[in-house]
Scaffold this motif. Structure first.
Motif, short mmCIF file in Angstrom:
data_model
loop_
_atom_site.label_atom_id
_atom_site.label_comp_id
_atom_site.label_asym_id
_atom_site.label_seq_id
_atom_site.Cartn_x
_atom_site.Cartn_y
_atom_site.Cartn_z
N SER A 80 34.76 33.44 30.33
CA SER A 80 35.68 34.28 30.23
C SER A 80 35.63 35.62 30.05
O SER A 80 34.24 35.93 29.82
N VAL A 81 36.42 36.70 30.55
CA VAL A 81 35.91 37.96 30.37
C VAL A 81 35.67 38.40 29.08
O VAL A 81 34.59 39.47 28.63
N VAL A 134 47.31 38.67 35.09
CA VAL A 134 46.19 39.19 34.39
C VAL A 134 45.75 40.72 34.80
O VAL A 134 45.92 40.97 35.86
N HIS A 135 45.76 41.38 33.88
CA HIS A 135 45.00 42.76 34.26
C HIS A 135 43.72 43.13 33.19
O HIS A 135 43.91 43.35 31.97
#
Length: 184
Positions: free
Chosen positions: A72-73, A179-180
């Motif tokens: 995940s980011v 998502v952004h």
């Protein structure tokens, strides 16, 4: 805190972590409560579910690196530290003899219930740990006044799809996650 003992958990309690200002909750799964598909060596190993602590950052990152499906980011020390500082009760950690065997982030934003990072160590899968983590999250959300749980599940993670279906979750095909990224 949980008002009742989640299904599959033999006991729920609270303990104070040395040096911590807050109480942490935990639950245990006794071997007789789980499915009969435990692997050799797990028959008498109780599983304890506890909440996150400030010192869990590296432990969680290492566990997710070996047991989670994808990354995940926010899988970095700063992201995990921020989560633990904001809501350590959201981080559910399953342990056997002090060793992490499963995790689940049960996030609550005051309106919705969100599940992230459900992961179980490969050698401990199919022993009821994921279901116990889901039950603990459900109890957390009920105590907070939640009405519906949503789970972030990678489309390619078919093992997770089967688990969620078996736990009475359904895919919601009419919704797409947008998502952004906020960072560079």
């Amino acid at each position: 805190m949980f008002a009742t003992t989640p299904a599959g958990l033999s006991g729920v309690g609270r303990h104070r972590v040395p040096g911590a200002a807050r109480w942490h909750r935990f639950a245990t799964i006794s071997p007789s409560d789980g499915p009969t598909s435990r692997r050799p060596g797990q028959e008498n190993d109780p599983v304890r579910i506890r909440t996150g602590r400030d010192g869990d950052v590296e432990l969680l990152l290492a566990f997710w690196g070996s047991a989670a499906h994808g990354t995940s980011v926010s899988d970095d020390a700063a992201g995990v530290a921020a989560l633990l500082a904001h809501d350590p009760q959201a981080v559910l950690i399953a342990e056997v003899d002090g060793v992490v065997v499963g995790t689940l982030i049960a996030g609550w934003d005051g309106w919705r219930c969100h599940l992230y990072r459900l992961a179980v160590a490969p050698e401990h899968r199919r022993a009821g740990i994921a279901r116990a983590l889901l039950a603990a999250a459900r109890e957390r959300f009920l105590a907070l006044g939640g009405r519906r749980i949503d789970a972030m599940v990678d489309d390619t993670n078919t093992q997770a799809h089967a688990l969620y279906r078996a736990a009475d979750y359904r895919s919601q095909p009419s919704w797409t996650r947008w998502v952004h990224p906020l960072g560079g």
